[in-house]
Each structure stands twice: as structure tokens, then as C-alpha cells.
Write an enzyme that holds these catalytic residues in place. Structure first.
Site, short mmCIF file in Angstrom:
data_model
loop_
_atom_site.label_atom_id
_atom_site.label_comp_id
_atom_site.label_asym_id
_atom_site.label_seq_id
_atom_site.Cartn_x
_atom_site.Cartn_y
_atom_site.Cartn_z
N HIS A 1 0.84 -1.21 0.00
CA HIS A 1 0.00 0.00 0.00
C HIS A 1 0.87 1.26 0.00
O HIS A 1 0.67 2.18 -0.80
CB HIS A 1 -0.91 -0.02 1.23
CG HIS A 1 -1.72 1.22 1.43
ND1 HIS A 1 -3.00 1.37 0.95
CD2 HIS A 1 -1.43 2.38 2.07
CE1 HIS A 1 -3.46 2.57 1.27
NE2 HIS A 1 -2.53 3.20 1.96
N GLU A 2 1.85 1.29 0.90
CA GLU A 2 2.71 2.49 1.00
C GLU A 2 3.49 2.72 -0.29
O GLU A 2 3.64 3.86 -0.73
CB GLU A 2 3.68 2.35 2.19
CG GLU A 2 3.00 2.26 3.54
CD GLU A 2 1.94 3.33 3.75
OE1 GLU A 2 0.91 3.04 4.37
OE2 GLU A 2 2.12 4.48 3.28
N HIS B 1 1.73 4.66 -2.78
CA HIS B 1 1.89 6.10 -2.56
C HIS B 1 3.25 6.58 -3.06
O HIS B 1 3.36 7.62 -3.71
CB HIS B 1 1.76 6.46 -1.08
CG HIS B 1 0.40 6.30 -0.49
ND1 HIS B 1 -0.75 6.80 -1.08
CD2 HIS B 1 -0.01 5.70 0.66
CE1 HIS B 1 -1.80 6.52 -0.31
NE2 HIS B 1 -1.38 5.85 0.75
N HIS C 1 -5.33 7.47 -2.42
CA HIS C 1 -6.27 6.44 -1.96
C HIS C 1 -7.39 6.22 -2.97
O HIS C 1 -7.77 7.10 -3.73
CB HIS C 1 -6.84 6.84 -0.60
CG HIS C 1 -5.88 6.62 0.51
ND1 HIS C 1 -5.86 7.39 1.66
CD2 HIS C 1 -4.86 5.73 0.65
CE1 HIS C 1 -4.90 6.97 2.46
NE2 HIS C 1 -4.27 5.95 1.86
#
Ligand SMILES: CC(C)C[C@H](C(=O)NO)C(=O)N[C@@H](CC(N)=O)C(=O)NCc1cccc(N)c1
Ligand SMILES: [Zn+2]
Length: 168
Positions: free
Chosen positions: A123-124, A127, A133
Site C-alpha cells: 500500500h505504502e 503512494h 487512496h
């Protein structure tokens, strides 16, 4: 949104959580990068000194940027969009319990072991590559962590569409 203007992106693991074996941290991070490289032209190379594009570290509370961590729970980690300096860097909250297991793992009898590092790192790194998101429930970039079986984890179509809009 900002993206890396090159296909070869480097990363460096600056320190380790005491919650896991170092080899398991390295494997979780490498697998998280593989998720994204498998659907983009990006290639990720680990470096062991100097400045890497994506600097990965574990820290608690205030850790030198404007976004202090908050103890157990709440914010698990944060990462900066592509750019120089802190751009791309990913910070993991050391006050969380990091694990390689998921609640679906056969090794877990009942207790909730903590947060799966591979899943949070994936997930990170989304980014770190420029994704924000998603509002699609079940997408990796959905804002809220959901423990899922990570043994043969696949990106959600929304994640693939998002990253290929940036790097396709
Ligand atoms: C405003 C942000 C700094 C929140 C922070 C985040 O989104 N970092 O990327 C975060 O740690 N969000 C938590 C929200 C929470 N405590 O449920 C989270 O689980 N994000 C990581 C995550 C990992 C894996 C999957 C998904 N969907 C989300
Ligand atoms: Zn996030």
C-alpha cells in the site's frame, strides 16, 4: 500527480523492526515491489548505502518530519509521492506489531498477530509511486487495512488501472 520520470528506481532499507526476522522484512519489501513492477515498466533495485529514491525506515512518534506517528493502531505507516529528498520515502510505525503472517495463516490459532508488513508495504509503495487512496472497497489503495490471505496476493483491477494510468 507526480511520478518517477525513469524506469529504474532504487530503494534502501535503512533499519529493521525487532518484530520480525530481517530476512522476512527484506522478503516482504521485495514482494511488495514485485507487485507493482509486474504491471508497470518500472524496475526496482535495492541499494545498501547512499541516497536511494525510496528510503524505507521504521520509527515511532516524532521521527524528523511533520507527520509524527501515534502509537499502536491508528496510522500504521505513511509514504511520500515521487520527488527528490523525502519524496518516495516510506515510514512504518514501529509502535505497530509487524508480522509476516495474516489471520488466514495456518500458524495463527486465535490471537491477532499484528499488521502484515507485505500488505502495508504494498500500500505504502503505491503512494511512493504516486497513487493516492482509492474508494474501491478491496483495492490495495483503499484507505483502511483489511487482513487478507497474502500467500498469492493479487492487485485489484482498480490498483492496476491506477498505476497504469501513471506508468502504463
Ligand atoms: C492519513 C494517512 C497517513 C493514514 C495512513 C495511510 O493511509 N498511509 O498510507 C494509514 O496508516 N492508514 C491506515 C488506516 C487504518 N489504520 O486503518 C491504514 O491501514 N493504511 C495502510 C493500509 C495497508 C494495507 C491496505 C490498505 N488498504 C491500507
Ligand atoms: Zn495510504
Amino acid at each position: 500527480s507526480p511520478t518517477w520520470m525513469k524506469e529504474d528506481v532504487t530503494y534502501r532499507i535503512l533499519n529493521y523492526t525487532p518484530d520480525m526476522l530481517q530476512a522476512d522484512v527484506e522478503e516482504a519489501i521485495a514482494r511488495a515491489f514485485q507487485l507493482w513492477s509486474s504491471v508497470t515498466p518500472l524496475r526496482f533495485t535495492r541499494v545498501y548505502s547512499g541516497q536511494a529514491d525510496i528510503m524505507i525506515s521504521f520509527a515511532a512518534r516524532f521521527h524528523g518530519d511533520f507527520y509524527s506517528f501515534d502509537g499502536p493502531g491508528g496510522t500504521l505507516a505513511h509514504a511520500y509521492p515521487p520527488g527528490s529528498g523525502i519524496g518516495g520515502d516510506a515510514h512504518f510505525d514501529e509502535d505497530e506489531n509487524w508480522t509476516k503472517f495474516t489471520t488466514y495463516s495456518v500458524f495463527v490459532l486465535c490471537a491477532f498477530l499484528g499488521y502484515n508488513l507485505f500488505l502495508v508495504a504494498a500500500h505504502e509503495l503505491g503512494h511512493s509511486l504516486g497513487l493516492s487512496h482509492s474508494n474501491v472497497f478491496g483495492a490495495l489503495m483503499y484507505p483502511i487495512y483489511m487482513a487478507v490471505d497474502t500467500r498469492n496476493y493479487q492487485l485489484h483491477q482498480d490498483d492496476i488501472d491506477g498505476i497504469q494510468a501513471l506508468y502504463g
